[in-house]
Motif scaffolding. Sequence first.
Motif, PDB file in Angstrom:
ATOM      1  N   TYR A   1      48.207  33.075  16.072  1.00 49.15           N
ATOM      2  CA  TYR A   1      47.166  32.892  15.048  1.00 49.15           C
ATOM      3  C   TYR A   1      47.527  33.575  13.747  1.00 49.15           C
ATOM      4  CZ  TYR A   1      45.249  37.536  16.110  1.00 49.15           C
ATOM      5  OH  TYR A   1      45.077  38.875  16.282  1.00 49.15           O
TER       6      TYR A   1
ATOM      7  N   TYR B   1      50.313  31.161  12.156  1.00 47.75           N
ATOM      8  CA  TYR B   1      49.777  29.883  11.679  1.00 47.75           C
ATOM      9  C   TYR B   1      48.549  30.059  10.790  1.00 47.75           C
ATOM     10  CZ  TYR B   1      53.083  27.312  14.484  1.00 47.75           C
ATOM     11  OH  TYR B   1      54.238  26.774  14.975  1.00 47.75           O
TER      12      TYR B   1
ATOM     13  N   PRO C   1      46.370  29.655   7.919  1.00 46.85           N
ATOM     14  CA  PRO C   1      46.502  28.729   6.790  1.00 46.85           C
ATOM     15  C   PRO C   1      46.654  29.458   5.456  1.00 46.85           C
ATOM     16  CG  PRO C   1      44.723  28.036   8.220  1.00 46.85           C
ATOM     17  CD  PRO C   1      45.146  29.402   8.683  1.00 46.85           C
TER      18      PRO C   1
ATOM     19  N   GLU D   1      45.246  23.247   4.767  1.00 49.68           N
ATOM     20  CA  GLU D   1      45.715  23.534   6.129  1.00 49.68           C
ATOM     21  C   GLU D   1      44.587  23.917   7.069  1.00 49.68           C
ATOM     22  OE1 GLU D   1      48.923  26.483   6.255  1.00 49.68           O
ATOM     23  OE2 GLU D   1      49.444  25.880   4.223  1.00 49.68           O
ATOM     24  N   MET D   2      43.397  24.157   6.537  1.00 53.16           N
ATOM     25  CA  MET D   2      42.282  24.567   7.391  1.00 53.16           C
ATOM     26  C   MET D   2      41.784  23.363   8.192  1.00 53.16           C
ATOM     27  SD  MET D   2      41.108  27.774   6.537  1.00 53.16           S
ATOM     28  CE  MET D   2      39.393  27.597   6.949  1.00 53.16           C
ATOM     29  N   ILE D   3      41.398  23.613   9.432  1.00 49.14           N
ATOM     30  CA  ILE D   3      40.822  22.514  10.202  1.00 49.14           C
ATOM     31  C   ILE D   3      39.316  22.719  10.391  1.00 49.14           C
ATOM     32  CG2 ILE D   3      42.942  21.958  11.438  1.00 49.14           C
ATOM     33  CD1 ILE D   3      41.578  23.421  13.886  1.00 49.14           C
TER      34      ILE D   3
ATOM     35  N   GLN E   1      36.598  22.618   8.706  1.00 43.95           N
ATOM     36  CA  GLN E   1      35.647  23.292   7.804  1.00 43.95           C
ATOM     37  C   GLN E   1      35.521  22.543   6.487  1.00 43.95           C
ATOM     38  OE1 GLN E   1      33.973  25.393   9.225  1.00 43.95           O
ATOM     39  NE2 GLN E   1      35.197  26.492  10.717  1.00 43.95           N
TER      40      GLN E   1
ATOM     41  N   ARG F   1      32.788  34.055  14.691  1.00 42.47           N
ATOM     42  CA  ARG F   1      34.057  34.747  14.560  1.00 42.47           C
ATOM     43  C   ARG F   1      35.247  33.813  14.824  1.00 42.47           C
ATOM     44  NH1 ARG F   1      35.443  36.425  19.744  1.00 42.47           N
ATOM     45  NH2 ARG F   1      37.015  37.740  18.777  1.00 42.47           N
ATOM     46  N   GLY F   2      36.323  34.097  14.101  1.00 39.14           N
ATOM     47  CA  GLY F   2      37.558  33.346  14.334  1.00 39.14           C
ATOM     48  C   GLY F   2      37.546  31.923  13.835  1.00 39.14           C
ATOM     49  N   CYS F   3      36.711  31.613  12.849  1.00 38.61           N
ATOM     50  CA  CYS F   3      36.616  30.236  12.356  1.00 38.61           C
ATOM     51  C   CYS F   3      37.215  30.066  10.962  1.00 38.61           C
ATOM     52  CB  CYS F   3      35.171  29.768  12.337  1.00 38.61           C
ATOM     53  SG  CYS F   3      34.580  29.421  13.973  1.00 38.61           S
ATOM     54  N   GLY F   4      37.725  31.131  10.388  1.00 42.61           N
ATOM     55  CA  GLY F   4      38.439  30.989   9.123  1.00 42.61           C
ATOM     56  C   GLY F   4      37.785  31.622   7.902  1.00 42.61           C
TER      57      GLY F   4
ATOM     58  N   THR G   1      40.347  34.184   6.327  1.00 38.58           N
ATOM     59  CA  THR G   1      41.448  33.332   5.854  1.00 38.58           C
ATOM     60  C   THR G   1      41.042  32.613   4.573  1.00 38.58           C
ATOM     61  OG1 THR G   1      42.119  32.999   8.149  1.00 38.58           O
ATOM     62  CG2 THR G   1      42.991  31.451   6.540  1.00 38.58           C
TER      63      THR G   1
ATOM     64  N   TYR H   1      44.996  19.728  16.571  1.00 43.75           N
ATOM     65  CA  TYR H   1      45.666  20.889  15.991  1.00 43.75           C
ATOM     66  C   TYR H   1      46.595  21.572  16.999  1.00 43.75           C
ATOM     67  CZ  TYR H   1      46.199  25.176  13.249  1.00 43.75           C
ATOM     68  OH  TYR H   1      46.716  26.223  12.538  1.00 43.75           O
TER      69      TYR H   1
ATOM     70  N   PRO I   1      39.062  28.714  16.425  1.00 46.76           N
ATOM     71  CA  PRO I   1      40.515  28.528  16.377  1.00 46.76           C
ATOM     72  C   PRO I   1      41.268  29.799  16.779  1.00 46.76           C
ATOM     73  CG  PRO I   1      39.518  27.582  14.427  1.00 46.76           C
ATOM     74  CD  PRO I   1      38.435  28.307  15.164  1.00 46.76           C
ATOM     75  N   ARG I   2      40.760  30.973  16.353  1.00 39.43           N
ATOM     76  CA  ARG I   2      41.501  32.186  16.718  1.00 39.43           C
ATOM     77  C   ARG I   2      41.523  32.382  18.230  1.00 39.43           C
ATOM     78  NH1 ARG I   2      40.007  37.014  13.667  1.00 39.43           N
ATOM     79  NH2 ARG I   2      37.975  36.646  14.580  1.00 39.43           N
TER      80      ARG I   2
ATOM     81  N   LEU J   1      43.854  29.842  19.872  1.00 42.35           N
ATOM     82  CA  LEU J   1      45.275  30.148  19.688  1.00 42.35           C
ATOM     83  C   LEU J   1      45.688  31.367  20.516  1.00 42.35           C
ATOM     84  CD1 LEU J   1      46.209  29.460  15.953  1.00 42.35           C
ATOM     85  CD2 LEU J   1      45.988  27.917  17.877  1.00 42.35           C
TER      86      LEU J   1
HETATM   87  N1  LIG Z   1      39.511  26.603  10.285  1.00 42.82           N
HETATM   88  C1  LIG Z   1      40.706  27.057  10.722  1.00 42.82           C
HETATM   89  N2  LIG Z   1      41.811  26.282  10.643  1.00 42.82           N
HETATM   90  C2  LIG Z   1      42.999  26.738  11.114  1.00 42.82           C
HETATM   91  N3  LIG Z   1      43.181  27.957  11.645  1.00 42.82           N
HETATM   92  C3  LIG Z   1      42.126  28.771  11.741  1.00 42.82           C
HETATM   93  C4  LIG Z   1      40.837  28.369  11.275  1.00 42.82           C
HETATM   94  N4  LIG Z   1      39.975  29.371  11.505  1.00 42.82           N
HETATM   95  C5  LIG Z   1      40.672  30.361  12.073  1.00 42.82           C
HETATM   96  N5  LIG Z   1      41.965  30.011  12.223  1.00 42.82           N
HETATM   97  C6  LIG Z   1      43.009  30.832  12.856  1.00 42.82           C
HETATM   98  O1  LIG Z   1      42.382  32.006  13.327  1.00 42.82           O
HETATM   99  C7  LIG Z   1      42.898  33.158  12.691  1.00 42.82           C
HETATM  100  C8  LIG Z   1      41.753  34.085  12.341  1.00 42.82           C
HETATM  101  O2  LIG Z   1      40.898  33.503  11.390  1.00 42.82           O
HETATM  102  P1  LIG Z   1      39.974  34.386  10.447  1.00 42.82           P
HETATM  103  O3  LIG Z   1      39.960  33.737   9.111  1.00 42.82           O
HETATM  104  O4  LIG Z   1      40.415  35.818  10.473  1.00 42.82           O
HETATM  105  O5  LIG Z   1      38.578  34.246  11.146  1.00 42.82           O
HETATM  106  P2  LIG Z   1      37.191  34.940  10.787  1.00 42.82           P
HETATM  107  O6  LIG Z   1      37.368  35.785   9.565  1.00 42.82           O
HETATM  108  O7  LIG Z   1      36.225  33.802  10.597  1.00 42.82           O
HETATM  109  O8  LIG Z   1      36.838  35.757  11.996  1.00 42.82           O
HETATM  110  C9  LIG Z   1      43.673  32.632  11.497  1.00 42.82           C
HETATM  111  O9  LIG Z   1      44.806  33.428  11.272  1.00 42.82           O
HETATM  112  C10 LIG Z   1      44.087  31.241  11.903  1.00 42.82           C
HETATM  113  O10 LIG Z   1      45.297  31.259  12.614  1.00 42.82           O
END
Ligand SMILES: Nc1ncnc2c1ncn2[C@@H]1O[C@H](COP(=O)(O)OP(=O)(O)O)[C@@H](O)[C@H]1O
Length: 403
Positions: free
Chosen positions: A6, A9, A11, A16-18, A20, A46-49, A52, A187, A215-216, A219
């Motif tokens: 994670y 990859y 983005p 590159e984001m999926i 959202q 959590r873990g949705c971007g 990022t 993805y 996604p996090r 992955l």
């Molecule tokens: N929408 C997304 N598209 C692609 N990869 C994503 C996406 N959301 C999360 N990830 C993956 O998860 C990891 C953590 O995302 P992050 O932005 O830290 O999440 P959050 O801040 O929402 O908890 C990223 O490094 C990426 O690899």
Amino acid sequence: MTTALYRRYRPESFGEMIGQSQVTEPLMTALRSDRVGHAYLFSGPRGCGKTTSARILARCLNCAQGPTDTPCGTCESCVELGRGGSGSLDVVEIDAASHNGVDDARDLRERAVFAPARDRFKIFILDEAHMVTPQGFNALLKLVEEPPDHVKFIFATTEPEKVIGTIRSRTHHYPFRLVPPAAMLEYVEQLCTQEGVEVEPGVLSLVIRAGGGSPRDTLSLLDQLIAGSDPSAGSGAMLVTYARAVALLGYTHGELLDEVVDAFAASDAAAAFAAVDRVVQTGQDPRRFVDDLLERLRDLIVVAATGQGAAAVLRGVSAEDLARMKGQADAFGPARLSRVADLVIATLDDMTGATSPRLQLELMVARVLARGTDASAPAAAPGTVAAAPVPVERTATALVGAR
Ligand SMILES: Nc1ncnc2c1ncn2[C@@H]1O[C@H](COP(=O)(O)OP(=O)(O)O)[C@@H](O)[C@H]1O
Ligand SMILES: [Mg+2]
Ligand SMILES: [Zn+2]
């Protein structure tokens, strides 16, 4: 030591984001048409971007060719804010979990006064913003309301309702969402190809289910499975087997589900109880098993209702599996399928109670078998079945109640 998937990859641009697009599309439009706000709130699971996207937005805003909806990737700022970059002096990431008080807010206020060191904007990313205390937020209020032209704020949080209203109302709020299975499947398939990893059929659907739309998490699980896999005999590439995946992720093996479903369809009590006994003997959580069984029944209901069209709904299912499920769905018939599913749902609801999960599971089998014969009676219209007396169920209720 390899870097986690994670992170490798993560983005670097909105493209590159999926999953959202509700966030990335309006943000990109705003960047293109030069209508960028001065404060943003990114909320969602959590873990949705969120983090990022905050970094991508900062990269778009400070790109030497920008502000742009797609960072050039080659200017100093873009390189520093890229995946392997060192970070930029003008983009300040603050972990609000550990910097949440009034003093931290005052400190931030002082830093905001200074012009950016090199780039267009001084950008403050406040991650985990729900951790900022009300006093901390109040100390920031004036600044967030009317920041100097060179300052931008991006708040990221899983709990937007904890960000005080006066701050929230001064931001553009973008809600992130869990990523739906179809987008996630596409993805991870592409990611496996890029990584040169082979996966047996069914593995990715399990990973996606276990990842719960993040996604996090998805992955991370895939990473762990790849780390624990052996090279395939044929190609020498890493091969993630179904057996490993099902065991690690704690799901019920598809073959065991087949056994139970076939036994139910054939009203074969001996086989049904034997299969359930194996669930318990292998140490599997009965609740998880019932959950998996429900998922399978749902798939069968879809197959019964849509026939060949089911492939489009049940993504990632092989033609072979689909054919087997068609056989199972036919053996039940649609009416009985949904009745059995209702019983399974009721069991799942009851399983939070004090009665031993194993007992609940066995009672469920008894109910399904009893209902099975009932429902096969001719002219059993829906409604009448529910009203009809079912001796086993009454015994079951008495038994449960007596404990
Ligand atoms: N929408 C997304 N598209 C692609 N990869 C994503 C996406 N959301 C999360 N990830 C993956 O998860 C990891 C953590 O995302 P992050 O932005 O830290 O999440 P959050 O801040 O929402 O908890 C990223 O490094 C990426 O690899
Ligand atoms: Mg984050
Ligand atoms: Zn650039």
